[in-house]
Write a protein that holds these residues in place. Structure first.
Motif, PDB file in Angstrom:
ATOM      1  N   VAL A  36       0.838  -1.199  -0.014  1.00 47.05           N
ATOM      2  CA  VAL A  36       0.082   0.183   0.012  1.00 47.05           C
ATOM      3  C   VAL A  36       0.965   1.255   0.057  1.00 47.05           C
ATOM      4  O   VAL A  36       2.000   1.108   0.606  1.00 47.05           O
ATOM      5  CB  VAL A  36      -0.896  -0.206   1.169  1.00 47.05           C
ATOM      6  CG1 VAL A  36      -2.050  -1.029   1.319  1.00 47.05           C
ATOM      7  CG2 VAL A  36      -0.161  -0.102   2.410  1.00 47.05           C
ATOM      8  N   PRO A  37       0.518   2.438  -0.612  1.00 44.63           N
ATOM      9  CA  PRO A  37       1.234   3.496  -0.814  1.00 44.63           C
ATOM     10  C   PRO A  37       1.721   4.156   0.606  1.00 44.63           C
ATOM     11  O   PRO A  37       2.976   4.680   0.607  1.00 44.63           O
ATOM     12  CB  PRO A  37       0.102   4.584  -1.207  1.00 44.63           C
ATOM     13  CG  PRO A  37      -0.646   3.879  -1.961  1.00 44.63           C
ATOM     14  CD  PRO A  37      -0.871   2.489  -1.122  1.00 44.63           C
ATOM     15  N   ASP A  38       1.233   3.795   1.782  1.00 41.89           N
ATOM     16  CA  ASP A  38       1.385   4.234   3.195  1.00 41.89           C
ATOM     17  C   ASP A  38       2.604   3.480   3.425  1.00 41.89           C
ATOM     18  O   ASP A  38       3.644   4.069   4.407  1.00 41.89           O
ATOM     19  CB  ASP A  38       0.457   4.151   4.122  1.00 41.89           C
ATOM     20  CG  ASP A  38      -0.555   5.267   3.956  1.00 41.89           C
ATOM     21  OD1 ASP A  38      -0.468   5.900   3.176  1.00 41.89           O
ATOM     22  OD2 ASP A  38      -1.656   5.184   4.584  1.00 41.89           O
ATOM     23  N   ASP A  39       3.027   2.343   2.880  1.00 38.40           N
ATOM     24  CA  ASP A  39       4.366   1.625   3.326  1.00 38.40           C
ATOM     25  C   ASP A  39       5.537   2.173   2.551  1.00 38.40           C
ATOM     26  O   ASP A  39       6.568   1.832   3.065  1.00 38.40           O
ATOM     27  CB  ASP A  39       4.013   0.179   2.898  1.00 38.40           C
ATOM     28  CG  ASP A  39       3.021  -0.456   3.725  1.00 38.40           C
ATOM     29  OD1 ASP A  39       2.743  -0.160   4.857  1.00 38.40           O
ATOM     30  OD2 ASP A  39       2.699  -1.418   3.448  1.00 38.40           O
ATOM     31  N   ILE A  40       5.224   3.195   1.522  1.00 39.03           N
ATOM     32  CA  ILE A  40       6.247   3.410   0.671  1.00 39.03           C
ATOM     33  C   ILE A  40       7.171   4.778   1.351  1.00 39.03           C
ATOM     34  O   ILE A  40       6.329   5.629   1.190  1.00 39.03           O
ATOM     35  CB  ILE A  40       5.972   3.402  -0.655  1.00 39.03           C
ATOM     36  CG1 ILE A  40       5.561   2.306  -1.253  1.00 39.03           C
ATOM     37  CG2 ILE A  40       7.179   4.164  -1.780  1.00 39.03           C
ATOM     38  CD1 ILE A  40       4.756   2.086  -2.668  1.00 39.03           C
ATOM     39  N   TYR A  41       8.369   4.999   1.278  1.00 39.89           N
ATOM     40  CA  TYR A  41       9.119   6.015   1.807  1.00 39.89           C
ATOM     41  C   TYR A  41       8.779   7.015   0.464  1.00 39.89           C
ATOM     42  O   TYR A  41       9.397   6.557  -0.644  1.00 39.89           O
ATOM     43  CB  TYR A  41      10.602   5.919   2.250  1.00 39.89           C
ATOM     44  CG  TYR A  41      11.141   7.151   2.520  1.00 39.89           C
ATOM     45  CD1 TYR A  41      11.256   7.615   3.793  1.00 39.89           C
ATOM     46  CD2 TYR A  41      11.857   8.043   1.328  1.00 39.89           C
ATOM     47  CE1 TYR A  41      11.938   8.575   4.117  1.00 39.89           C
ATOM     48  CE2 TYR A  41      12.414   8.868   1.840  1.00 39.89           C
ATOM     49  CZ  TYR A  41      12.514   9.518   2.972  1.00 39.89           C
ATOM     50  OH  TYR A  41      13.167  10.667   3.499  1.00 39.89           O
ATOM     51  N   THR A  42       8.384   8.187   0.757  1.00 43.60           N
ATOM     52  CA  THR A  42       7.910   9.234  -0.392  1.00 43.60           C
ATOM     53  C   THR A  42       8.820  10.542   0.061  1.00 43.60           C
ATOM     54  O   THR A  42       8.394  11.143   0.848  1.00 43.60           O
ATOM     55  CB  THR A  42       6.488   9.241  -0.463  1.00 43.60           C
ATOM     56  OG1 THR A  42       6.019   7.743  -0.792  1.00 43.60           O
ATOM     57  CG2 THR A  42       6.186  10.076  -1.778  1.00 43.60           C
ATOM     58  N   LYS A  43       9.439  11.008  -1.078  1.00 43.24           N
ATOM     59  CA  LYS A  43       9.894  12.397  -0.866  1.00 43.24           C
ATOM     60  C   LYS A  43       9.883  12.840  -2.417  1.00 43.24           C
ATOM     61  O   LYS A  43      10.146  12.363  -3.130  1.00 43.24           O
ATOM     62  CB  LYS A  43      11.402  12.354  -0.607  1.00 43.24           C
ATOM     63  CG  LYS A  43      11.890  13.716  -0.245  1.00 43.24           C
ATOM     64  CD  LYS A  43      13.480  13.851   0.003  1.00 43.24           C
ATOM     65  CE  LYS A  43      13.975  15.263   0.009  1.00 43.24           C
ATOM     66  NZ  LYS A  43      15.504  15.023   0.409  1.00 43.24           N
ATOM     67  N   GLY A  44       9.080  13.931  -2.589  1.00 38.28           N
ATOM     68  CA  GLY A  44       8.961  14.691  -3.644  1.00 38.28           C
ATOM     69  C   GLY A  44      10.091  15.622  -4.110  1.00 38.28           C
ATOM     70  O   GLY A  44      11.074  15.819  -3.725  1.00 38.28           O
ATOM     71  N   ILE A  45       9.802  16.743  -5.008  1.00 42.30           N
ATOM     72  CA  ILE A  45      10.756  17.306  -5.863  1.00 42.30           C
ATOM     73  C   ILE A  45      10.656  19.011  -5.244  1.00 42.30           C
ATOM     74  O   ILE A  45      11.298  19.775  -5.955  1.00 42.30           O
ATOM     75  CB  ILE A  45      10.586  17.330  -7.258  1.00 42.30           C
ATOM     76  CG1 ILE A  45       9.455  18.038  -7.812  1.00 42.30           C
ATOM     77  CG2 ILE A  45      10.719  16.107  -7.819  1.00 42.30           C
ATOM     78  CD1 ILE A  45       9.213  18.189  -9.172  1.00 42.30           C
ATOM     79  N   ARG A  46      10.084  19.304  -4.268  1.00 40.52           N
ATOM     80  CA  ARG A  46       9.637  20.678  -3.804  1.00 40.52           C
ATOM     81  C   ARG A  46      11.065  21.357  -3.248  1.00 40.52           C
ATOM     82  O   ARG A  46      11.411  22.442  -3.589  1.00 40.52           O
ATOM     83  CB  ARG A  46       8.681  20.765  -2.631  1.00 40.52           C
ATOM     84  CG  ARG A  46       7.202  20.626  -3.134  1.00 40.52           C
ATOM     85  CD  ARG A  46       6.259  20.748  -1.680  1.00 40.52           C
ATOM     86  NE  ARG A  46       5.012  20.563  -1.992  1.00 40.52           N
ATOM     87  CZ  ARG A  46       4.016  21.306  -2.410  1.00 40.52           C
ATOM     88  NH1 ARG A  46       4.479  22.563  -2.928  1.00 40.52           N
ATOM     89  NH2 ARG A  46       2.792  21.025  -2.544  1.00 40.52           N
ATOM     90  N   THR A  47      11.925  20.313  -2.886  1.00 37.69           N
ATOM     91  CA  THR A  47      13.233  21.092  -2.396  1.00 37.69           C
ATOM     92  C   THR A  47      14.271  21.045  -3.278  1.00 37.69           C
ATOM     93  O   THR A  47      15.370  21.516  -3.130  1.00 37.69           O
ATOM     94  CB  THR A  47      13.648  20.037  -1.168  1.00 37.69           C
ATOM     95  OG1 THR A  47      14.114  18.714  -1.609  1.00 37.69           O
ATOM     96  CG2 THR A  47      12.715  20.156   0.067  1.00 37.69           C
ATOM     97  N   ILE A  48      13.982  20.504  -4.537  1.00 36.20           N
ATOM     98  CA  ILE A  48      14.910  20.674  -5.683  1.00 36.20           C
ATOM     99  C   ILE A  48      15.180  22.265  -6.302  1.00 36.20           C
ATOM    100  O   ILE A  48      14.227  22.714  -6.520  1.00 36.20           O
ATOM    101  CB  ILE A  48      14.699  19.743  -6.852  1.00 36.20           C
ATOM    102  CG1 ILE A  48      14.535  18.286  -6.307  1.00 36.20           C
ATOM    103  CG2 ILE A  48      15.715  19.920  -7.979  1.00 36.20           C
ATOM    104  CD1 ILE A  48      15.655  17.610  -5.697  1.00 36.20           C
TER     105      ILE A  48
END
Length: 419
Positions: A215-227
């Protein structure tokens, strides 16, 4: 075969158009005609495509209770009430085709079990990659393989933003605003730029690839806002390109490594050339080796193509379901990677020795160091590490961030080589 279509937005209109335009060719392939009997909409007064005239309803039970409707095609989007309509359709013995990645990622296990119990198909090719065929190949063409690894660019919005930042030297905020104006990004871009959309798609792909329910909640997720554009510039100087990568791999110990994270990839990496709104998925199997699936990851007709292909599979009586065990997800801190680190520090003797001392104490060595003077007394320092245990890296960065000579740890990005 009669269809009940739930939703007549961009994708729904594409489904109607495609069945109308290619209906004769489809009929020759499957030996029967496909007809859309009813179309569920929210607003019956809204102007609709001419092919929908006479089929519009605002009552879902005009579809769910109609014994002539064999397939319910759900393209409404959002989790609710789509989930409830799909459940009801399955319980009533109707096949379901959906493009809804949120519902499949969060509730796929429940829906697949329900479909098995009621001897119907649940098909969702369009939920990942739009028009790129990936669900069906994983289920059938590659079924004889043991899948080692799956990774890719699964979100067109973030890929467009990163591409434009690189090509035009613009900031994240500037490109995002343009993308919203052009319709490539939503007014609320959270799902895309924070990586949640990619995580939902990765959850589906990992479940299919490794027969472990994710399930998605199990996946470590970091987006691109800080790039930042500075990160883009340094990546180019170092021979890399930054992409938002979704990654899944089943270790020999049975634990699944699954994450969504910005990654610096080598210019020799096949994902490096995937630009704009395009998506690409790399799959490695023990028999076929490495395969790449590439194409438009969204849009009216590519997504409609995947939806109608699923309808054709239902007509051909192709079984769809599989049983999955629950996955044991490896904590992100237990993964190993090279890392790019950008620091802002006082430009004075001894600072680098303190930084390398902290890293060395955690067993982290460096591939390269770039130091450039910036405003006033501060310098920007860019480091590339050798492979490091993420737990040790995070610990070291916490300590480095607390040094009085360090203004900030500005960016941390994973780094990949050629493959």
């Amino acid at each position: 075969m009669k269809i009940g279509l739930m939703g007549l937005g961009t994708v729904g209109s594409g489904v109607v158009h495609l069945i109308e335009e290619n209906g004769d060719a489809i009929e020759k392939k499957i030996g029967q005609k496909i007809e859309i009997k009813k179309i569920l909409v929210k607003d019956p007064e809204k102007k609709r495509i001419k092919e929908a005239q006479g089929k519009i309803t605002i009552n879902p039970y005009d579809i769910l209770e109609d014994p002539e409707i064999d397939v319910v095609v759900e393209v409404m989007g959002k989790e609710h009430p789509a989930l409830e309509y799909m459940k009801e359709a399955i319980i009533r013995g109707k096949n379901v085709v959906t493009a809804n990645k949120e519902v499949i990622a969060k509730h796929g296990k429940e829906l697949i079990k329900l479909a098995d119990e009621n001897n119907v198909n649940l098909l969702y090719e369009a939920s990942v990659g739009g028009g790129i065929p990936i669900i069906r190949p994983l289920k059938s063409c590659l079924a004889a393989n043991k899948i080692y690894e799956i990774k890719g660019i699964l979100n067109g919005t973030t890929n467009y933003i990163l591409t434009e930042m690189k090509m035009r030297g613009m900031s994240f905020e500037g490109v995002l605003k343009e993308a919203q104006q052009k319709g490539y990004a939503e007014l609320d871009p959270t799902d895309d730029v924070d990586g949640f959309d990619a995580a939902r798609k990765l959850a589906i792909l990992c479940t299919l690839s490794f027969n472990k329910y994710v399930v998605p909640d199990d996946i470590y997720t970091k987006g691109i806002r800080t790039i930042s554009k500075e990160d883009i510039k340094y990546a180019e100087e170092l021979g890399f390109t930054i992409k938002l990568i979704a990654y899944g791999r089943l270790d020999d110990d049975g634990k699944l490594e699954a994450w969504v994270h910005p990654v610096m990839i080598s210019k020799k990496n096949p994902l490096n050339g995937v630009n704009g709104v395009y998506n690409a998925i790399l799959v490695e199997g023990n028999a076929v080796g490495k395969l790449m699936f590439y194409g438009q990851g969204a849009g009216m007709m590519p997504t409609a193509s995947a939806v109608v292909a699923d309808v054709i599979d239902v007509a051909n009586h192709i079984p769809a379901q599989n049983g999955y065990d629950d996955a044991e997800i490896k904590d992100i801190v237990d993964t190993v990677s090279k890392y790019y680190i950008r620091l802002v520090a006082l430009d004075k003797p001894g600072v680098m020795s303190k930084i390398t001392g902290v890293l060395g104490a955690e067993g982290i060595s460096l591939v390269s160091v770039v130091q450039k003077e910036i405003m006033g007394e501060y310098a920007e320092i860019v480091l590339i590490t050798h492979n490091a245990l993420t737990k040790n890296l995070f610990k070291a960065l916490d300590e480095i961030g607390n040094l009085r000579e360090i203004d900030k740890v500005a960016s941390v990005i994973r780094v990949e080589g050629d493959e």
